[in-house]
Design a protein around this motif. Structure first.
Motif, PDB file in Angstrom:
ATOM      1  N   TRP A   1       1.507 -22.303  30.388  1.00 59.90           N
ATOM      2  CA  TRP A   1       0.283 -21.955  29.681  1.00 59.90           C
ATOM      3  C   TRP A   1      -0.815 -22.902  30.160  1.00 59.90           C
ATOM      4  CZ3 TRP A   1       0.287 -18.124  25.785  1.00 59.90           C
ATOM      5  CH2 TRP A   1       1.556 -17.680  25.378  1.00 59.90           C
ATOM      6  N   GLY A   2      -1.887 -22.362  30.731  1.00 63.16           N
ATOM      7  CA  GLY A   2      -2.930 -23.216  31.275  1.00 63.16           C
ATOM      8  C   GLY A   2      -4.299 -22.886  30.748  1.00 63.16           C
ATOM      9  N   GLY A   3      -5.198 -23.831  30.921  1.00 67.07           N
ATOM     10  CA  GLY A   3      -6.577 -23.619  30.511  1.00 67.07           C
ATOM     11  C   GLY A   3      -7.342 -24.918  30.568  1.00 67.07           C
ATOM     12  N   ALA A   4      -8.657 -24.831  30.409  1.00 69.27           N
ATOM     13  CA  ALA A   4      -9.506 -26.012  30.441  1.00 69.27           C
ATOM     14  C   ALA A   4      -9.371 -26.797  29.145  1.00 69.27           C
ATOM     15  CB  ALA A   4     -10.955 -25.589  30.669  1.00 69.27           C
ATOM     16  N   ASN A   5      -9.881 -28.022  29.132  1.00 65.00           N
ATOM     17  CA  ASN A   5      -9.908 -28.816  27.899  1.00 65.00           C
ATOM     18  C   ASN A   5     -10.702 -28.074  26.830  1.00 65.00           C
ATOM     19  OD1 ASN A   5      -8.426 -31.051  28.751  1.00 65.00           O
ATOM     20  ND2 ASN A   5     -10.203 -32.013  29.696  1.00 65.00           N
ATOM     21  N   GLY A   6     -10.128 -27.995  25.620  1.00 64.15           N
ATOM     22  CA  GLY A   6     -10.817 -27.341  24.526  1.00 64.15           C
ATOM     23  C   GLY A   6     -10.730 -25.833  24.535  1.00 64.15           C
TER      24      GLY A   6
ATOM     25  N   SER B   1     -16.552 -24.880  37.642  1.00 59.25           N
ATOM     26  CA  SER B   1     -17.961 -25.114  37.967  1.00 59.25           C
ATOM     27  C   SER B   1     -18.855 -24.835  36.768  1.00 59.25           C
ATOM     28  CB  SER B   1     -18.375 -24.238  39.156  1.00 59.25           C
ATOM     29  OG  SER B   1     -18.095 -22.865  38.879  1.00 59.25           O
ATOM     30  N   ASP B   2     -18.470 -23.866  35.951  1.00 57.38           N
ATOM     31  CA  ASP B   2     -19.165 -23.611  34.692  1.00 57.38           C
ATOM     32  C   ASP B   2     -18.191 -22.962  33.720  1.00 57.38           C
ATOM     33  OD1 ASP B   2     -19.653 -20.517  34.608  1.00 57.38           O
ATOM     34  OD2 ASP B   2     -20.210 -21.124  36.638  1.00 57.38           O
ATOM     35  N   GLU B   3     -18.556 -22.929  32.435  1.00 56.75           N
ATOM     36  CA  GLU B   3     -17.633 -22.496  31.391  1.00 56.75           C
ATOM     37  C   GLU B   3     -17.416 -20.989  31.355  1.00 56.75           C
ATOM     38  OE1 GLU B   3     -19.415 -24.409  27.965  1.00 56.75           O
ATOM     39  OE2 GLU B   3     -17.931 -26.016  28.062  1.00 56.75           O
ATOM     40  N   SER B   4     -18.183 -20.248  32.154  1.00 56.65           N
ATOM     41  CA  SER B   4     -17.984 -18.800  32.195  1.00 56.65           C
ATOM     42  C   SER B   4     -16.858 -18.416  33.154  1.00 56.65           C
ATOM     43  CB  SER B   4     -19.279 -18.094  32.612  1.00 56.65           C
ATOM     44  OG  SER B   4     -19.637 -18.458  33.942  1.00 56.65           O
ATOM     45  N   HIS B   5     -16.369 -19.380  33.927  1.00 60.95           N
ATOM     46  CA  HIS B   5     -15.306 -19.100  34.905  1.00 60.95           C
ATOM     47  C   HIS B   5     -13.991 -18.801  34.194  1.00 60.95           C
ATOM     48  CE1 HIS B   5     -12.768 -19.377  38.448  1.00 60.95           C
ATOM     49  NE2 HIS B   5     -12.020 -20.269  37.815  1.00 60.95           N
ATOM     50  N   LYS B   6     -13.422 -17.654  34.488  1.00 60.82           N
ATOM     51  CA  LYS B   6     -12.128 -17.282  33.910  1.00 60.82           C
ATOM     52  C   LYS B   6     -11.023 -17.785  34.835  1.00 60.82           C
ATOM     53  CE  LYS B   6     -14.201 -13.174  31.804  1.00 60.82           C
ATOM     54  NZ  LYS B   6     -15.572 -13.510  32.278  1.00 60.82           N
ATOM     55  N   PRO B   7     -10.105 -18.601  34.326  1.00 64.19           N
ATOM     56  CA  PRO B   7      -9.111 -19.256  35.192  1.00 64.19           C
ATOM     57  C   PRO B   7      -8.082 -18.288  35.761  1.00 64.19           C
ATOM     58  CG  PRO B   7      -8.621 -19.683  32.890  1.00 64.19           C
ATOM     59  CD  PRO B   7      -9.944 -18.965  32.916  1.00 64.19           C
ATOM     60  N   ASN B   8      -7.527 -18.675  36.900  1.00 63.11           N
ATOM     61  CA  ASN B   8      -6.387 -17.968  37.482  1.00 63.11           C
ATOM     62  C   ASN B   8      -5.375 -19.009  37.951  1.00 63.11           C
ATOM     63  OD1 ASN B   8      -6.870 -18.628  40.417  1.00 63.11           O
ATOM     64  ND2 ASN B   8      -8.776 -17.551  39.988  1.00 63.11           N
ATOM     65  N   LYS B   9      -4.249 -18.562  38.462  1.00 61.44           N
ATOM     66  CA  LYS B   9      -3.157 -19.491  38.778  1.00 61.44           C
ATOM     67  C   LYS B   9      -3.491 -20.458  39.912  1.00 61.44           C
ATOM     68  CE  LYS B   9      -0.804 -15.962  41.579  1.00 61.44           C
ATOM     69  NZ  LYS B   9       0.405 -15.105  41.656  1.00 61.44           N
ATOM     70  N   TYR B  10      -4.559 -20.177  40.654  1.00 59.80           N
ATOM     71  CA  TYR B  10      -4.957 -21.083  41.727  1.00 59.80           C
ATOM     72  C   TYR B  10      -5.845 -22.220  41.227  1.00 59.80           C
ATOM     73  CZ  TYR B  10      -3.166 -17.159  44.387  1.00 59.80           C
ATOM     74  OH  TYR B  10      -2.344 -16.156  44.867  1.00 59.80           O
ATOM     75  N   ASP B  11      -6.196 -22.186  39.946  1.00 62.36           N
ATOM     76  CA  ASP B  11      -7.038 -23.230  39.371  1.00 62.36           C
ATOM     77  C   ASP B  11      -6.223 -24.372  38.764  1.00 62.36           C
ATOM     78  OD1 ASP B  11      -9.540 -22.002  39.882  1.00 62.36           O
ATOM     79  OD2 ASP B  11      -9.267 -20.672  38.163  1.00 62.36           O
ATOM     80  N   TYR B  12      -4.913 -24.232  38.730  1.00 67.19           N
ATOM     81  CA  TYR B  12      -4.089 -25.226  38.038  1.00 67.19           C
ATOM     82  C   TYR B  12      -4.055 -26.549  38.798  1.00 67.19           C
ATOM     83  CZ  TYR B  12      -2.449 -21.834  34.627  1.00 67.19           C
ATOM     84  OH  TYR B  12      -2.382 -20.932  33.598  1.00 67.19           O
ATOM     85  N   LYS B  13      -4.115 -27.644  38.040  1.00 62.39           N
ATOM     86  CA  LYS B  13      -4.065 -28.968  38.656  1.00 62.39           C
ATOM     87  C   LYS B  13      -2.716 -29.196  39.323  1.00 62.39           C
ATOM     88  CE  LYS B  13      -7.292 -31.548  35.716  1.00 62.39           C
ATOM     89  NZ  LYS B  13      -7.428 -32.685  34.762  1.00 62.39           N
ATOM     90  N   GLY B  14      -2.705 -30.104  40.299  1.00 56.48           N
ATOM     91  CA  GLY B  14      -1.452 -30.503  40.916  1.00 56.48           C
ATOM     92  C   GLY B  14      -0.984 -29.554  41.996  1.00 56.48           C
TER      93      GLY B  14
ATOM     94  N   ASP C   1       8.385 -18.616  35.964  1.00 55.88           N
ATOM     95  CA  ASP C   1       8.511 -17.161  35.890  1.00 55.88           C
ATOM     96  C   ASP C   1       7.226 -16.485  35.435  1.00 55.88           C
ATOM     97  OD1 ASP C   1      11.619 -16.842  36.245  1.00 55.88           O
ATOM     98  OD2 ASP C   1      11.323 -18.473  34.819  1.00 55.88           O
ATOM     99  N   ASN C   2       6.520 -17.144  34.521  1.00 54.24           N
ATOM    100  CA  ASN C   2       5.315 -16.542  33.955  1.00 54.24           C
ATOM    101  C   ASN C   2       4.176 -17.556  33.945  1.00 54.24           C
ATOM    102  OD1 ASN C   2       7.056 -14.276  33.033  1.00 54.24           O
ATOM    103  ND2 ASN C   2       7.766 -15.779  31.545  1.00 54.24           N
ATOM    104  N   VAL C   3       2.967 -17.060  34.210  1.00 50.38           N
ATOM    105  CA  VAL C   3       1.768 -17.899  34.139  1.00 50.38           C
ATOM    106  C   VAL C   3       0.763 -17.199  33.228  1.00 50.38           C
ATOM    107  CG1 VAL C   3      -0.147 -18.939  35.412  1.00 50.38           C
ATOM    108  CG2 VAL C   3       2.137 -18.821  36.464  1.00 50.38           C
ATOM    109  N   ILE C   4       0.388 -17.865  32.133  1.00 56.53           N
ATOM    110  CA  ILE C   4      -0.574 -17.299  31.191  1.00 56.53           C
ATOM    111  C   ILE C   4      -1.722 -18.296  31.004  1.00 56.53           C
ATOM    112  CG2 ILE C   4      -0.958 -16.435  28.849  1.00 56.53           C
ATOM    113  CD1 ILE C   4       1.993 -15.639  28.776  1.00 56.53           C
ATOM    114  N   SER C   5      -2.926 -17.842  31.296  1.00 55.77           N
ATOM    115  CA  SER C   5      -4.105 -18.699  31.185  1.00 55.77           C
ATOM    116  C   SER C   5      -4.903 -18.358  29.928  1.00 55.77           C
ATOM    117  CB  SER C   5      -4.997 -18.545  32.422  1.00 55.77           C
ATOM    118  OG  SER C   5      -4.272 -18.849  33.608  1.00 55.77           O
ATOM    119  N   VAL C   6      -5.434 -19.407  29.302  1.00 60.24           N
ATOM    120  CA  VAL C   6      -6.228 -19.262  28.083  1.00 60.24           C
ATOM    121  C   VAL C   6      -7.691 -19.545  28.432  1.00 60.24           C
ATOM    122  CG1 VAL C   6      -6.563 -20.065  25.710  1.00 60.24           C
ATOM    123  CG2 VAL C   6      -4.263 -20.095  26.734  1.00 60.24           C
TER     124      VAL C   6
END
Length: 266
Positions: A47-52, A203-216, A225-230
């Motif tokens: 489960w991924g997403g930006a801070n907050g 770059s801005d808060e309107s960006h909707k994350p995808n699996k290529y945005d994950y740190k590391g 098996d599954n990637v879910i972004s918030v």
């Protein structure tokens, strides 16, 4: 001995066609997701997403739903004390905000809320929490997950978050090894592991994350098996706070299923 002809498994496929058995999988609390995303035993979900963005809030709600589906759940939050985690989950369970002035001004209202919380305590007997905050070793976390699977019968384990288990953001080998070990534990104990992770600062808060945005390392999303972004729609919140017009069709938040290895939908 492990090299076998394909006919062995084709026979199983034929048997399944003749006598189809669809195991009941666990689902999210939202009805419209039930036919799209399932949580299967032996898998790992990131489960991924930006801070907050609400990653912990969402996974807490999912944990409540899993309890309602007769699952045993353990939450290991290294960023929040168990009392705070339960405070938010109890608010989600009850639908009431205990800080609402209505409860402060009425003993009767306060007593009714206490009764709801008593109901929550009795209902959540399958919920466990691991009480440790701050950085912890990956080895320790894996030991706790195994213990919960074998000794407590836990079927869903939440780890919040990966960066508290592997200290270095650039420790790609450590991240890869940790996630690899989690996938092995999930398979060995037929449990589902939920791993909370952070994305790179957008770059801005309107960006909707995808699996290529994950740190590391990219091996994190490759191995699970599954990637879910918030995604939380902060631009909409800002417009609303400023009294500007907001489109009714614009969502408050999104859950984005970027990967589902054994499912048919993303």
């Amino acid at each position: 001995a492990r090299v076998k002809p394909a006919s062995v498994w084709v026979s199983e496929l034929i048997e399944n066609l003749r006598n189809p058995v669809k195991p009941k999988q666990q689902v999210m609390p939202w009805q419209k997701t039930h036919g799209l995303v399932q949580f299967r035993p032996g898998e790992v979900t990131v489960w991924g997403g930006a801070n907050g963005a609400g990653k912990s809030l969402i996974t807490g709600m999912v944990a409540l739903s899993l309890l309602a589906q007769d699952q045993k759940v353990c939450i290991a939050s290294f960023e929040m004390k168990p009392r705070k985690t339960l405070e938010r989950m109890a608010r989600q369970f009850s639908g009431y905000n205990p800080d609402d002035p209505a409860f402060a001004g009425s003993t009767e209202a306060r007593d009714s809320l206490v009764q709801v919380y008593e109901d929550f305590k009795g209902w959540a007997t399958g919920l466990f929490l691991y009480d440790q905050q701050g950085t912890v070793t990956a080895k320790k976390v894996c030991s706790v997950v195994r213990f919960c699977a074998k000794e407590k019968g836990v079927t869903h384990f939440f780890i919040d978050s990966l960066m508290k288990c592997v200290a270095g953001e650039d420790d790609y080998n450590g991240q890869k090894a940790f996630v690899d070990e989690l996938t092995a534990i999930a398979r060995d104990h037929d449990m589902h592991i939920h791993l909370v992770h952070h994305i790179r600062k957008p770059s801005d808060e309107s960006h909707k994350p995808n699996k290529y945005d994950y740190k590391g390392t990219g091996a994190i999303t490759d191995q699970v098996d599954n990637v879910i972004s918030v995604w939380r729609n902060k631009p909409k919140e800002k417009k609303r706070d400023e009294g500007k017009h907001v489109e009714a069709s614009e969502p408050d938040a999104l859950l984005i299923c970027d990967k589902q290895r054994n499912g048919d939908w993303e």
